[in-house]
Design a protein around this motif. Sequence first.
Motif, PDB file in Angstrom:
ATOM      1  N   TYR A 128       0.820  -1.206   0.000  1.00  0.00           N
ATOM      2  CA  TYR A 128       0.000   0.000   0.000  1.00  0.00           C
ATOM      3  C   TYR A 128       0.858   1.264   0.000  1.00  0.00           C
ATOM      4  O   TYR A 128       0.573   2.216  -0.728  1.00  0.00           O
ATOM      5  N   THR A 138      -4.989   0.519  -2.615  1.00  0.00           N
ATOM      6  CA  THR A 138      -5.337   1.913  -2.381  1.00  0.00           C
ATOM      7  C   THR A 138      -6.843   2.114  -2.404  1.00  0.00           C
ATOM      8  O   THR A 138      -7.378   2.960  -1.684  1.00  0.00           O
ATOM      9  N   TYR A 155      -8.349   1.258   1.067  1.00  0.00           N
ATOM     10  CA  TYR A 155      -8.091   2.296   2.061  1.00  0.00           C
ATOM     11  C   TYR A 155      -8.936   3.541   1.778  1.00  0.00           C
ATOM     12  O   TYR A 155      -9.496   4.148   2.701  1.00  0.00           O
ATOM     13  N   TRP A 188     -12.537   2.891   2.734  1.00  0.00           N
ATOM     14  CA  TRP A 188     -12.750   2.750   4.175  1.00  0.00           C
ATOM     15  C   TRP A 188     -12.682   4.098   4.881  1.00  0.00           C
ATOM     16  O   TRP A 188     -13.529   4.408   5.730  1.00  0.00           O
ATOM     17  N   GLY A 236      -4.427  -4.926   4.376  1.00  0.00           N
ATOM     18  CA  GLY A 236      -5.662  -4.163   4.339  1.00  0.00           C
ATOM     19  C   GLY A 236      -6.899  -5.038   4.368  1.00  0.00           C
ATOM     20  O   GLY A 236      -7.917  -4.682   4.988  1.00  0.00           O
ATOM     21  N   PRO A 285      -0.387  -1.066   5.874  1.00  0.00           N
ATOM     22  CA  PRO A 285      -1.839  -0.968   5.690  1.00  0.00           C
ATOM     23  C   PRO A 285      -2.643  -1.342   6.931  1.00  0.00           C
ATOM     24  O   PRO A 285      -3.542  -0.593   7.346  1.00  0.00           O
ATOM     25  N   ILE A 345      -5.048   1.292   9.356  1.00  0.00           N
ATOM     26  CA  ILE A 345      -6.489   1.112   9.509  1.00  0.00           C
ATOM     27  C   ILE A 345      -6.864   0.799  10.952  1.00  0.00           C
ATOM     28  O   ILE A 345      -7.873   1.298  11.470  1.00  0.00           O
TER      29      ILE A 345
END
Length: 559
Positions: A228, A241, A244, A247, A394, A504, A508
């Motif tokens: 990422y 990407t 992310y 989200w 991710g 990643p 998050i």
Amino acid sequence: MTQASQTQVPVTRRRPTARVKDARRFQVVAWCVALACLLPMAAVAIAAMTGGVDTITHLGQTVLPRYARTTIYLVLLVSLGTFSIGVGAAWLVTMTRFPGVRFFEVALVLPLAFPAYVLAYGYTFLLDHPGVVQTTLREVTGWGPRDYWFPEIRSLGGAALMLVLVLYPYVYLLARAAFLQQSSSAFLAARALGDSSWRAFWRVSLPMARPAVASGVLLTVMETIADYGTVAYFGVQTFATGIYTSWFSLADRAGAAQLALCLLGFALMLAVAERLSRGRARYHHAGKQQAALPPATLSGTKATGAIILCALPVVFGFLVPLVSLTLMGLNSEQNLLSRRYIAFITNSLTLASTAALVTLLAAVSLGFYQRLQPGRVSSTAANISRLGYAVPGGVIAVGLMVPFAAFDNALDAWMQANFGLRTGLLVTGSIWLLVVAYMVRFMAAALGAYEGGQATVHANMDAAARSLGQSPLGMLRRVHLPILTPSLLTALLIVFVDVMKELPATLIMRPFNFDTLAVQAHRLAADERLEGAAVPSLVIMAVGLLPVILVCRQVRRRS
């Protein structure tokens, strides 16, 4: 005559022995680990399927084709690059002799110390429009910004180059090991039939090494789709990407889950392909003698060419970014001894050490359960646990956040309705959920290192320990663990460094105001403060050198 009275003997149940109890404990722990590794993938699938078709339809009409096309292009470029550099370098240092070959055997592993996104920061500082190279070029020639053409580093090709430079050592190490194990008989037979050395390499040596090479290339591909930091910094839109962005930026949980499911399917397809490639490929030597192929001595132009080909990956994959980051760090205003950076380092070390220890304990439980009860059940638990390495961070983050966020919200609503209390996010915002994500992501690496060491423990040792009255737990503690100490330390070190590099999942899932070195480097680079990003990047690189030194020692020992 009297009839003997019949007495009924009471039937008593046997209590489980210590061996049975210990085996059950390991079975329970092993399956808890396996289910924890399976949870994020199942949660992503459920969240994606329950998110409705409107989201996926919109994604299919807008960004999904672009994400898929860019991801495939990136995978193809990285596959071709890592194959060419890894196999070519492995063949040169294994099958030829030239000045400096012993140095290059080890030096070719050094780029493993860098995460790809750290390399991206270093090369952007050098090659971007306001960077050192273009600025010097304009000053020397007097050209203006529009008077010349220069390759754009922030592009798909630039991202592929960064990934190739840090991932080719995977292919190099596996290909080199395969070439070292090959017998000379087949290669010499091809030469005797009139093939040149180059043709014999393509027709004989490379096909014999194909399982190892394919495993290395597929490993680099899985790392590519999981990346990422590099693609996000270069503005390359891939599935990573997209997850992310959906989200955080768009707050579209269903869209993030459906993108994660697409990426999960691609990753699992690659994992299955790697298994099939490794399982079907076989070759056998024609005789009992397996003499190694004598290396050819190069001189003159050929030796110079070999030196240049081996030096280029080392120079551009290790020396150039190291020098660039060092110069950037010296000119930055970042202070590693400040309270903020001490907190970043402490957070990184806390997460990495905790995750490494938890992952190692889980790997030992899985591996020892396979040892105690070999069969389909224990093998299934281990294979499920290995799936996490094929799943990007991710995807794991989304798969854990969705169910635990629902649990936290339901618990908070119930507590408020019944007791008037707000519990907030008990699990979702905790370090422990992030540690679980790391365990799922890197379980395969720890389990592989443990199983590699466990294979050296002969079954007779287990029988001897049992004959001396040792329970399975005692046998593990007093026999296996002392013998497996090097393998356990290797597994611990690998997971520790991988967690330090992971971006990643940390972005998050990290708790509020709990930043790590990787997050700090990403934040500064995203704000175009590259000189500041160099400082945490250098610390990450320095930590990454630890397993590289370990690998270099093994390479030197096997040479």
